[in-house]
Design a protein around this motif. Structure first.
Motif, PDB file in Angstrom:
ATOM      1  N   ALA A   1       0.830  -1.201   0.000  1.00  0.00           N
ATOM      2  CA  ALA A   1       0.000   0.000   0.000  1.00  0.00           C
ATOM      3  C   ALA A   1       0.866   1.252   0.000  1.00  0.00           C
ATOM      4  CB  ALA A   1      -0.932  -0.008   1.219  1.00  0.00           C
TER       5      ALA A   1
ATOM      6  N   TYR B   1       1.001   4.229  -2.775  1.00  0.00           N
ATOM      7  CA  TYR B   1       0.790   5.628  -2.397  1.00  0.00           C
ATOM      8  C   TYR B   1       1.925   6.496  -2.912  1.00  0.00           C
ATOM      9  CZ  TYR B   1       0.006   9.756   0.506  1.00  0.00           C
ATOM     10  OH  TYR B   1      -0.212  11.034   0.942  1.00  0.00           O
TER      11      TYR B   1
ATOM     12  N   ILE C   1      -4.608  -5.145   0.296  1.00  0.00           N
ATOM     13  CA  ILE C   1      -3.829  -3.934   0.001  1.00  0.00           C
ATOM     14  C   ILE C   1      -4.753  -2.712  -0.008  1.00  0.00           C
ATOM     15  CG2 ILE C   1      -2.491  -2.740  -1.790  1.00  0.00           C
ATOM     16  CD1 ILE C   1      -1.427  -5.570  -2.586  1.00  0.00           C
ATOM     17  N   ALA C   2      -5.930  -2.870  -0.612  1.00  0.00           N
ATOM     18  CA  ALA C   2      -6.881  -1.758  -0.666  1.00  0.00           C
ATOM     19  C   ALA C   2      -7.322  -1.347   0.740  1.00  0.00           C
ATOM     20  CB  ALA C   2      -8.101  -2.144  -1.509  1.00  0.00           C
TER      21      ALA C   2
ATOM     22  N   SER D   1      -5.581  -1.769   3.512  1.00  0.00           N
ATOM     23  CA  SER D   1      -4.434  -1.135   4.156  1.00  0.00           C
ATOM     24  C   SER D   1      -4.232   0.282   3.639  1.00  0.00           C
ATOM     25  CB  SER D   1      -3.174  -1.970   3.921  1.00  0.00           C
ATOM     26  OG  SER D   1      -2.055  -1.382   4.545  1.00  0.00           O
ATOM     27  N   PHE D   2      -4.444   0.474   2.339  1.00  0.00           N
ATOM     28  CA  PHE D   2      -4.317   1.798   1.721  1.00  0.00           C
ATOM     29  C   PHE D   2      -5.307   2.771   2.368  1.00  0.00           C
ATOM     30  CE2 PHE D   2      -4.800   5.025  -1.551  1.00  0.00           C
ATOM     31  CZ  PHE D   2      -3.527   5.136  -2.101  1.00  0.00           C
TER      32      PHE D   2
ATOM     33  N   LEU E   1      -8.355   3.196  -2.774  1.00  0.00           N
ATOM     34  CA  LEU E   1      -7.305   2.847  -3.735  1.00  0.00           C
ATOM     35  C   LEU E   1      -7.821   2.852  -5.171  1.00  0.00           C
ATOM     36  CD1 LEU E   1      -4.496   1.929  -4.520  1.00  0.00           C
ATOM     37  CD2 LEU E   1      -5.108  -0.419  -3.861  1.00  0.00           C
TER      38      LEU E   1
END
Length: 244
Positions: free
Chosen positions: A20, A24, A52-53, A55-56, A64
């Motif tokens: 993530a 970014y 990942i999304a 966590s982003f 994300l």
């Protein structure tokens, strides 16, 4: 042990936070590091991309998919965003788009055993027509499992008399081409893909530190020791001697 043809490495040690952060950084400020986005999202399973999304969102307070849409464009954007959808959500989106008339000949193959039909669809979308129906390529490459795609690639070779990679190279350009080729290469042999990325990062006058760090960190707890023999085969020398 991990099957040689799997497109991504599932691992109990997977940590979405660094991925993530890479995404970014790739989209922060002026310009977008499209290769970094390809490096992260084409190498993870769909389940891992969902992590990942999350966590982003948790780290940066942003969606994300919306970030990707705002930073990317064209069919490269469509491919990357397609990777982020869960399989069922992607099917629903495709059906919705088809019913709205956004695509004249949108076709969904819901029976994943019919690899031959997928191969025919890809052949018809590229080699058989003037121009390329890139959406068809995006749909099949993003939705199908690695095991299924391996059979599709085999059937495609028989139909077209050339590899799927050669067709992608002749039919597409730029970041879309890079991303499609990354998906195919990872499906065939993920370790060879990463070995080539490391070799390209290290060869020449300078070192691509960003790629080097991304690959070493992302694979350190997955299969770095299995990548090293592939690297030695490609480079003619051990990875350790080129990093030192």
């Amino acid at each position: 042990s991990e099957a040689e043809g799997r497109s991504v490495a599932g691992t109990l040690n997977f940590d979405a936070a660094p991925d993530a952060q890479i995404l970014y950084k790739a989209m922060k400020g002026l310009g977008t590091d499209e290769q970094a986005i390809i490096d992260v999202l084409t190498k993870r399973s769909n389940l891992q991309r969902q992590e990942i999304a999350k966590s982003f969102k948790a780290q940066f307070g942003k969606d994300l998919i919306e970030n990707l849409k705002s930073e990317l464009s064209g069919n490269f954007e469509k491919l990357i965003v397609a990777l982020m959808y869960t399989p069922y959500k992607y099917d629903a989106k495709e059906l919705y788009d088809a019913m709205k008339g956004e695509r004249d000949n949108a076709t969904l193959y819901v029976d994943t055993d019919l690899a031959h039909q997928d191969a025919e669809a890809l052949y018809a979308a590229g080699e058989k027509i003037r121009g390329t129906d890139e959406i068809q390529f995006i749909t099949i490459l993003c939705k199908r499992s690695a095991t299924h795609l391996m059979k599709v690639f085999e059937e495609y070779q028989k139909l077209a008399g050339k590899s799927i990679e050669d067709s992608i190279k002749s039919e597409t350009r730029g970041s879309l081409e890079d991303a499609m080729l990354a998906i195919v290469k990872c499906t065939r042999n993920i370790r060879c893909y990463f070995a080539e990325r490391l070799y390209n990062a290290l060869k020449g006058a300078g070192t691509d530190d960003g790629t080097l760090i991304r690959v070493l960190v992302s694979r350190s707890e997955v299969d770095l020791n299995l990548i090293k023999p592939e690297f030695k085969r490609i480079a003619g020398k051990p990875l350790s001697t080129m990093i030192a």
